[in-house]
Design a protein around this motif. Structure first.
Motif, PDB file in Angstrom:
ATOM      1  N   TYR A 210       0.852  -1.188   0.000  1.00  0.00           N
ATOM      2  CA  TYR A 210       0.000   0.000   0.000  1.00  0.00           C
ATOM      3  C   TYR A 210       0.883   1.231   0.000  1.00  0.00           C
ATOM      4  O   TYR A 210       1.815   1.338   0.800  1.00  0.00           O
ATOM      5  CB  TYR A 210      -0.916  -0.003   1.238  1.00  0.00           C
ATOM      6  CG  TYR A 210      -1.738   1.254   1.384  1.00  0.00           C
ATOM      7  CD1 TYR A 210      -1.431   2.212   2.359  1.00  0.00           C
ATOM      8  CD2 TYR A 210      -2.821   1.485   0.552  1.00  0.00           C
ATOM      9  CE1 TYR A 210      -2.187   3.361   2.485  1.00  0.00           C
ATOM     10  CE2 TYR A 210      -3.584   2.642   0.671  1.00  0.00           C
ATOM     11  CZ  TYR A 210      -3.258   3.568   1.637  1.00  0.00           C
ATOM     12  OH  TYR A 210      -4.009   4.708   1.762  1.00  0.00           O
ATOM     13  N   LEU A 211       0.610   2.144  -0.924  1.00  0.00           N
ATOM     14  CA  LEU A 211       1.374   3.386  -1.006  1.00  0.00           C
ATOM     15  C   LEU A 211       0.412   4.551  -0.913  1.00  0.00           C
ATOM     16  O   LEU A 211      -0.647   4.548  -1.545  1.00  0.00           O
ATOM     17  CB  LEU A 211       2.155   3.444  -2.337  1.00  0.00           C
ATOM     18  CG  LEU A 211       3.002   4.695  -2.589  1.00  0.00           C
ATOM     19  CD1 LEU A 211       4.254   4.331  -3.390  1.00  0.00           C
ATOM     20  CD2 LEU A 211       2.253   5.768  -3.349  1.00  0.00           C
ATOM     21  N   THR A 212       0.814   5.547  -0.153  1.00  0.00           N
ATOM     22  CA  THR A 212       0.019   6.763  -0.088  1.00  0.00           C
ATOM     23  C   THR A 212       0.936   7.954  -0.272  1.00  0.00           C
ATOM     24  O   THR A 212       2.038   8.003   0.293  1.00  0.00           O
ATOM     25  CB  THR A 212      -0.769   6.848   1.236  1.00  0.00           C
ATOM     26  OG1 THR A 212      -1.491   8.087   1.255  1.00  0.00           O
ATOM     27  CG2 THR A 212       0.114   6.773   2.453  1.00  0.00           C
ATOM     28  N   ARG A 213       0.501   8.883  -1.104  1.00  0.00           N
ATOM     29  CA  ARG A 213       1.295  10.085  -1.378  1.00  0.00           C
ATOM     30  C   ARG A 213       0.479  11.307  -1.014  1.00  0.00           C
ATOM     31  O   ARG A 213      -0.693  11.403  -1.383  1.00  0.00           O
ATOM     32  CB  ARG A 213       1.680  10.156  -2.848  1.00  0.00           C
ATOM     33  CG  ARG A 213       2.325  11.491  -3.274  1.00  0.00           C
ATOM     34  CD  ARG A 213       2.691  11.496  -4.750  1.00  0.00           C
ATOM     35  NE  ARG A 213       3.598  10.413  -5.036  1.00  0.00           N
ATOM     36  CZ  ARG A 213       3.515   9.648  -6.118  1.00  0.00           C
ATOM     37  NH1 ARG A 213       2.585   9.865  -7.028  1.00  0.00           N
ATOM     38  NH2 ARG A 213       4.371   8.663  -6.305  1.00  0.00           N
ATOM     39  N   SER A 214       1.122  12.224  -0.324  1.00  0.00           N
ATOM     40  CA  SER A 214       0.476  13.515  -0.101  1.00  0.00           C
ATOM     41  C   SER A 214       1.399  14.592  -0.637  1.00  0.00           C
ATOM     42  O   SER A 214       2.608  14.573  -0.384  1.00  0.00           O
ATOM     43  CB  SER A 214       0.171  13.728   1.392  1.00  0.00           C
ATOM     44  OG  SER A 214       1.373  13.723   2.123  1.00  0.00           O
TER      45      SER A 214
ATOM     46  N   GLN B 102      -2.349   3.824  -3.480  1.00  0.00           N
ATOM     47  CA  GLN B 102      -2.071   2.702  -4.372  1.00  0.00           C
ATOM     48  C   GLN B 102      -2.180   1.393  -3.610  1.00  0.00           C
ATOM     49  O   GLN B 102      -1.661   1.264  -2.507  1.00  0.00           O
ATOM     50  CB  GLN B 102      -0.654   2.820  -4.939  1.00  0.00           C
ATOM     51  CG  GLN B 102      -0.251   1.676  -5.873  1.00  0.00           C
ATOM     52  CD  GLN B 102       1.245   1.720  -6.187  1.00  0.00           C
ATOM     53  OE1 GLN B 102       2.051   1.086  -5.523  1.00  0.00           O
ATOM     54  NE2 GLN B 102       1.600   2.467  -7.208  1.00  0.00           N
ATOM     55  N   ASN B 103      -2.852   0.445  -4.239  1.00  0.00           N
ATOM     56  CA  ASN B 103      -2.898  -0.929  -3.723  1.00  0.00           C
ATOM     57  C   ASN B 103      -2.245  -1.840  -4.735  1.00  0.00           C
ATOM     58  O   ASN B 103      -2.519  -1.746  -5.925  1.00  0.00           O
ATOM     59  CB  ASN B 103      -4.348  -1.393  -3.532  1.00  0.00           C
ATOM     60  CG  ASN B 103      -5.034  -0.629  -2.438  1.00  0.00           C
ATOM     61  OD1 ASN B 103      -4.776  -0.843  -1.258  1.00  0.00           O
ATOM     62  ND2 ASN B 103      -5.908   0.290  -2.812  1.00  0.00           N
ATOM     63  N   LEU B 104      -1.407  -2.714  -4.251  1.00  0.00           N
ATOM     64  CA  LEU B 104      -0.781  -3.695  -5.125  1.00  0.00           C
ATOM     65  C   LEU B 104      -0.850  -5.048  -4.446  1.00  0.00           C
ATOM     66  O   LEU B 104      -0.480  -5.175  -3.276  1.00  0.00           O
ATOM     67  CB  LEU B 104       0.684  -3.332  -5.409  1.00  0.00           C
ATOM     68  CG  LEU B 104       1.442  -4.271  -6.349  1.00  0.00           C
ATOM     69  CD1 LEU B 104       2.345  -3.465  -7.261  1.00  0.00           C
ATOM     70  CD2 LEU B 104       2.289  -5.248  -5.581  1.00  0.00           C
ATOM     71  N   ALA B 105      -1.345  -6.036  -5.167  1.00  0.00           N
ATOM     72  CA  ALA B 105      -1.405  -7.395  -4.624  1.00  0.00           C
ATOM     73  C   ALA B 105      -0.845  -8.348  -5.660  1.00  0.00           C
ATOM     74  O   ALA B 105      -1.127  -8.223  -6.852  1.00  0.00           O
ATOM     75  CB  ALA B 105      -2.843  -7.778  -4.283  1.00  0.00           C
ATOM     76  N   LYS B 106      -0.044  -9.280  -5.178  1.00  0.00           N
ATOM     77  CA  LYS B 106       0.595 -10.220  -6.087  1.00  0.00           C
ATOM     78  C   LYS B 106       0.502 -11.615  -5.485  1.00  0.00           C
ATOM     79  O   LYS B 106       0.707 -11.792  -4.282  1.00  0.00           O
ATOM     80  CB  LYS B 106       2.066  -9.845  -6.252  1.00  0.00           C
ATOM     81  CG  LYS B 106       2.681 -10.259  -7.559  1.00  0.00           C
ATOM     82  CD  LYS B 106       4.172  -9.997  -7.581  1.00  0.00           C
ATOM     83  CE  LYS B 106       4.541  -8.620  -8.001  1.00  0.00           C
ATOM     84  NZ  LYS B 106       5.973  -8.468  -8.281  1.00  0.00           N
ATOM     85  N   LEU B 107       0.199 -12.587  -6.338  1.00  0.00           N
ATOM     86  CA  LEU B 107       0.107 -13.979  -5.890  1.00  0.00           C
ATOM     87  C   LEU B 107       0.841 -14.840  -6.900  1.00  0.00           C
ATOM     88  O   LEU B 107       0.636 -14.689  -8.109  1.00  0.00           O
ATOM     89  CB  LEU B 107      -1.379 -14.368  -5.837  1.00  0.00           C
ATOM     90  CG  LEU B 107      -1.797 -15.589  -5.071  1.00  0.00           C
ATOM     91  CD1 LEU B 107      -1.364 -15.500  -3.620  1.00  0.00           C
ATOM     92  CD2 LEU B 107      -3.323 -15.744  -5.144  1.00  0.00           C
ATOM     93  N   ALA B 108       1.682 -15.731  -6.425  1.00  0.00           N
ATOM     94  CA  ALA B 108       2.447 -16.572  -7.353  1.00  0.00           C
ATOM     95  C   ALA B 108       2.470 -18.003  -6.833  1.00  0.00           C
ATOM     96  O   ALA B 108       2.629 -18.236  -5.631  1.00  0.00           O
ATOM     97  CB  ALA B 108       3.864 -16.044  -7.509  1.00  0.00           C
ATOM     98  N   PHE B 109       2.291 -18.944  -7.747  1.00  0.00           N
ATOM     99  CA  PHE B 109       2.368 -20.372  -7.425  1.00  0.00           C
ATOM    100  C   PHE B 109       3.348 -21.023  -8.374  1.00  0.00           C
ATOM    101  O   PHE B 109       3.299 -20.785  -9.574  1.00  0.00           O
ATOM    102  CB  PHE B 109       1.009 -21.056  -7.623  1.00  0.00           C
ATOM    103  CG  PHE B 109      -0.094 -20.481  -6.811  1.00  0.00           C
ATOM    104  CD1 PHE B 109      -0.951 -19.536  -7.352  1.00  0.00           C
ATOM    105  CD2 PHE B 109      -0.294 -20.892  -5.503  1.00  0.00           C
ATOM    106  CE1 PHE B 109      -1.981 -19.003  -6.603  1.00  0.00           C
ATOM    107  CE2 PHE B 109      -1.328 -20.362  -4.756  1.00  0.00           C
ATOM    108  CZ  PHE B 109      -2.167 -19.411  -5.311  1.00  0.00           C
TER     109      PHE B 109
END
Lengths: 340, 710
Positions: free
Chosen positions: B445-449, B472-479
């Protein structure tokens, strides 16, 4: 179109010829054979006795290892099987098998990556190419040396290091026969594999640029392990005409090329992350034409009531006029608006 | 053969000497040489896309790959595509632990446009003077069928060398040097007047670039640390500083300023200390670089019809550019206790623009004025510092969790965004509990002000989206699953969205989103039969908000539509979509010791679109806003089949066939007309065909005979 020749290329070739002569002088010339020395097992490199034990079950691996730089006869510093894989005798006495009697197998998932890397680091830890290994993203993601390198294969054509490559090459026709780095890197970095195959891309799959031209896979202090201290310093090391300094700067360009471009590949020309004019309108709006809607009515076949193609949509969009948008040294208004 | 410079011949002399010394003193030479032929048939109005980075011309192919190994010395020599536009030659070697060297030649031809894709009414392409006859109607030649054809693209030749000596000591000295020449033609463009309605014209400008790079590095390397000091210099030279071209609108000779010569000097110091308490490694780097150029000012520029020039009245006769960049970085990686690893880092960077600040005061009423007055440059400076930490905990051999925090503080000398703070939080979990399955999940999670300073009307309409407030939300999944030997599955899913927020009047980009999925199946033993298939999908969406027409007095972008009806001032939104899909299939088959068969097929598709909507209540002339359905819609099919037969231990024969088909549809180039007619005709626009005719179909046959020796 004839290729222009530069006199300085001849000068460069002269310098290289001198270098090559020095190199050529280093290659040993034929000598009168000296009398055969008394055998000295402690200095003459041969297959270690323990490797004979390994050959009993793993003959192909031992034979392939001996063809590599590590294993070749004459490389007195080269390790033998046990240097990396631990005690072969006990392993053989116990009947063999994965992990039996403490044998160290690099394909054994139960062994943490840092332990596998430590084996290589025991010799190579002082190598400056690995100086930033601990600072890099790979070590943090449990990547070990054997994920990318293989010691049981000679390097592919044109390579000095043997990289792992177990999968067939899937790429358009290429004019290079070299084993390319990206095939090893994209076995994990699948997003990058997809981007490299997009219509607009850096010539990585063509073999003109390697991943390590921009990134240091062994670790770096910069984000994404880029080799330079910043993205722009890296990009302008090749794209030197974009360095400026420019009288009229375009600040997003000055700060980060990746604001507008995707360096690995894009659907759009010039590696633009988004299509023009929309990529420009993400910052520029309202006053005068930046805020105009450039919709489908303005294509080369205009849709009524539009009667002519819109020059801000067709061809290169905004760049049809604002061509020097990386920066300009033209005077007055022509430079300020990147028109000249 | 073309372009065969001296380098390969000299290299072959070295190899010949080495071969002559073969098998003496323990130095053995092995290798192979190959000779072949490539036949290509490319069906395209503009074959540049097919040959963008590849020399696909029919002709002879030559390769060599030679290795020399001895007790003390080693040598590698490789060359391919000898005498062709993509020639590659590399010699390297040395004495173990003592010295090493490398010389190389890496050629590339970047083809951009040709054939129907590169036509111009200008004469003098390849020079700095582009001219074409004009009269009261502007450019006389309005028939693209009679225009001059040219090749847009350039040949890039990179020749370099490296030499490093350590003499078996921890100290080392290394020299790198290379020269990159780029020669060709680039398709620039120029606005003809000072208003967008006055047309543009494509300008085939010459490329005569040379860059010389040198660096010297001195260092000390040992098991417990290393330190290195590097000095680097890079000089870029452009033999053409200005381009003069006939301007059909102002009916005179106009000038475009090309890339300036520049000079970069850089010093960097880096090093690390290992084996510190807590199993720690401390690494650091400092860099200082200065980029300079000197550009003479054009005293006059074409400013009005017919051929009228106005003085630019520059405050200085020349611009002395100077940018200084400084950076410092420190990183401490530790394992303070069992199962715990930490990283703490700090980065600082500063850009100082010490260039000449210029003011231009054209005469009143001149089209060279800026908003009816003088034009003054802005010197953009910034400084940033960044702190971060990661903590990893392996709570058992199969599970590891990493938490991270990153903080960025940036100050800029600008008229809009002067300061921003970014905070990034991340959490990652890796699991390998099952012997055959590895799983990784990450959330960030990123937040900019940002601080925005609003000065003047113009600034309201220019807002860097990359500096806006954002979440910003970023989610990653790997198998990665290997159920049995020689069978593996891979799956990676990524989701990322940016929500640009704040109380800005005109938000420009409001949101962007990425959804990506990558899957692969690998089956088989690489030593006999191995197959790989991958399927990739990438969906990207950009949303934005804009205002067209006069700005409401209130400054509120959602003020009621004004003007008309049909309304001419209103707020509108856009939704751009970029989709990319790829399916790849490859197989390597080794039926016996003599045969190898390799095959590869790829289907790749891209789709782009843009939908528009006006604010509620807007009355537009029929049909209103029409969405774009072809923003770089492309489809590419590639197929390769290659077989290699080992006739004897020393001889083998390879032959292959490749097929490619590429189609693209884009609103900017479909139904291309070269000329956009206007009234009066002096305002016509003239385009060259760049990117407009990239469709191609290609068949290639090739064969190579290789001789291996040892």
């Amino acid at each position: 179109m004839p290729v222009k020749r530069f006199r300085s290329v001849g000068a460069v070739n002269l310098v290289l010829a001198i270098l090559l002569s020095i190199v050529g002088a280093q290659v040993p010339a034929a000598e009168t054979p000296a009398p055969a020395p008394t055998p000295a097992p402690t200095t003459a490199r041969s297959v270690a006795p323990e490797a004979e034990i390994c050959k009993g079950c793993h003959e192909k691996y031992v034979e392939s290892y001996l063809t590599t730089k590590h294993g070749q006869q004459g490389n007195l510093k080269g390790p033998d099987c046990q240097t990396c894989h631990a005690n072969a005798l006990e392993h053989a006495k116990a009947g063999g098998g994965r992990g039996v009697a403490g044998i160290f197998g690099f394909n054994n998932k139960k062994i943490p990556a840092e332990q596998k890397a430590a084996v290589c680091m025991s010799c190579h830890g002082g190598n400056r190419h690995l100086a930033f290994w601990a600072s890099g993203r790979h070590v943090k993601n449990d990547v070990s040396c054997n994920n990318c390198h293989t010691l049981h294969t000679v390097p592919g054509p044109g390579a000095t290091i043997a990289l792992t490559k177990k999968n067939p090459t899937i790429s358009p026709y290429e004019t290079t026969s070299r084993q390319l780095q990206y095939e090893t890197c994209t076995s994990c970095h699948k997003q990058i594999r997809a981007q490299l195959l997009k219509p607009s891309h850096h010539p990585i799959i063509e073999g003109r640029i390697a991943c390590s031209d921009c990134h240091n896979p062994h670790g770096a202090l910069s984000h994404a392990m880029v080799k330079s201290e910043s993205v722009n310093a890296l990009c302008t090391s090749c794209h030197t005409e974009k360095r400026g300094p420019f009288m009229w700067e375009h600040p997003p360009v000055e700060e980060n090329c990746l604001t507008c471009h995707n360096s690995h590949g894009s659907n759009h020309n010039r590696l633009l992350a988004e299509k023009a004019p929309n990529v420009c309108q993400d910052c520029h709006d309202a006053a005068q034409h930046p805020g105009t809607v450039y919709d489908a009515k303005g294509g080369w076949v205009p849709i009524a009531p539009t009667t002519a193609p819109n020059t801000r949509l067709i061809a290169r969009g905004c760049v049809n006029c604002h061509n020097n948008l990386h920066g300009s040294n033209a005077p007055a208004m022509r430079g300020k608006f990147f028109l000249r | 053969m073309r372009n065969l410079n001296v380098l390969p011949a000299l290299g072959l002399l070295v190899i010949a000497g080495a071969v002559g010394a073969a098998d003496v003193g323990g130095f053995g030479i092995t290798g192979n040489v190959g000779l072949g032929y490539q036949y290509s048939n490319i069906n395209a109005n503009d074959p540049s896309k097919a040959t963008e980075y590849r020399d696909l011309s029919s002709g002879v192919l030559g390769t060599f790959d030679i290795k020399g190994r001895g007790t003390d010395y080693y040598l590698n020599a490789f060359g391919e595509n000898l005498g062709r536009d993509d020639q590659y030659i590399d010699f390297n070697g040395g004495k173990y632990g003592d010295f090493k060297y490398r010389v190389y030649n890496n050629d590339l031809r970047h083809n951009i446009a040709s054939g129907s894709g590169a036509l111009t009414p200008y004469f003098g392409v390849g020079t700095v003077n582009l001219n074409t006859p004009i009269n009261a109607t502007g450019i006389i030649n309005k028939s693209p069928g009679t225009w001059n054809a040219f090749d847009a693209g350039y040949k890039r030749q990179d020749i370099g060398a490296m030499f490093e000596v350590s003499a078996k000591s921890p100290f080392y000295l290394r020299f790198d040097g290379n020269q990159v020449n780029r020669n060709g033609v680039k398709d620039l463009a120029g606005a003809q007047g000072s208003s967008p309605g006055q047309g543009f014209i494509d300008l085939p400008a010459p490329i005569n670039y040379r860059t010389n790079n040198y660096s010297l590095e001195a260092g000390y390397q040992a098991k417990n640390g290393h330190v290195a000091l590097t000095a680097m210099r890079s000089q870029f030279t452009n033999n053409d500083q200005v381009l003069n071209w006939t301007n059909g609108f102002f009916r005179g000779t106009d000038t475009t300023v090309l890339a300036p010569n520049n000079d970069v000097s850089k010093v960097s110091l880096n090093g690390n200390l290992r084996q510190l308490p807590g199993n720690s490694v401390l690494a650091g780097r400092m860099t200082y670089s200065k980029t300079t150029d000197n550009v003479g000012m054009l005293p006059n520029m074409l400013a009005a019809a017919v051929g009228v020039t106005n003085a630019t009245n520059a405050s200085s006769g020349g611009f002395a550019g100077e940018i200084v960049n400084k950076t410092m970085s420190l990183s401490l990686n530790s394992q303070p206790m069992r199962a715990v690893d930490t990283k703490v880092y700090w980065n600082w960077s500063r850009k100082d623009n010490n260039s000449t600040q210029m003011t231009f005061t054209p005469v009143a009423g001149s089209t060279l004025q800026c908003g009816g007055g003088p034009c003054t440059t802005e010197l953009f400076n910034y400084k940033k510092y960044n702190l971060g930490a990661d903590v990893g905990y392996r709570f058992n051999p199969e599970n590891r969790v990493v938490a991270g925090f990153d903080y960025l503080d940036a100050d800029r000398e600008r008229i809009d965004f002067i300061h921003n703070i970014d905070r990034k939080y991340s959490l990652e979990w890796k699991n390998s509990a099952f012997e055959t399955l590895d799983t990784k999940a990450k959330y960030q999670y990123l937040t900019r002000s940002s601080n925005f300073v609003q000065t003047g009307n113009f600034d309201q309409f220019q807002r860097r989206f990359d500096l806006q407030n954002v979440n910003q939300n970023l989610a990653k999944l790997a198998f990665d699953w290997t159920p049995r030997q020689h069978l593996d599955y891979g799956l990676e899913i990524l989701y990322k969205d940016n929500d640009y927020t704040g109380d800005r009047q005109f938000l420009q980009r409001t949101k962007d989103k990425r959804e990506e999925i990558y899957g692969s199946i690998g089956f088989g033993d690489p030593k006999s039969f191995r197959m790989l298939m991958f399927v990739d999908a990438e969906l990207i969406q950009y949303e934005s908000l804009h205002r067209v027409g006069a700005v409401p007095a209130s400054g509120d972008p959602n003020a009621a539509p004004a003007g008309g009806p049909p309304n001419t001032s209103y707020t509108w939104s856009a939704k751009n979509r970029d989709h990319a899909y790829q399916v790849g299939l490859g197989a390597d088959w080794l039926p016996n010791e003599r045969w190898i068969v390799k095959s590869s097929a790829i289907w790749a598709k891209t789709n782009g679109s843009a939908d528009f909507a006006a604010q509620a209540g807007t009355i537009l002339q029929s049909p209103g806003l029409v969405g774009i359905q072809n923003f770089d819609n492309s489809y590419k099919t590639s197929f390769n089949l290659k077989g290699t037969y080992k006739y004897t231990k020393n001889w083998d024969l390879s032959a292959g066939y490749a097929y490619e088909r590429y189609r693209i549809s884009d609103i900017g180039t479909d139904n291309y007309g070269y000329i956009v007619a206007s009234t009066p005709t002096t305002q016509n626009s003239y385009a060259s065909g760049l990117n407009a005719f990239n469709n191609y179909t290609m068949n290639i046959l090739y064969m190579m005979v290789n001789y291996k020796f040892d």
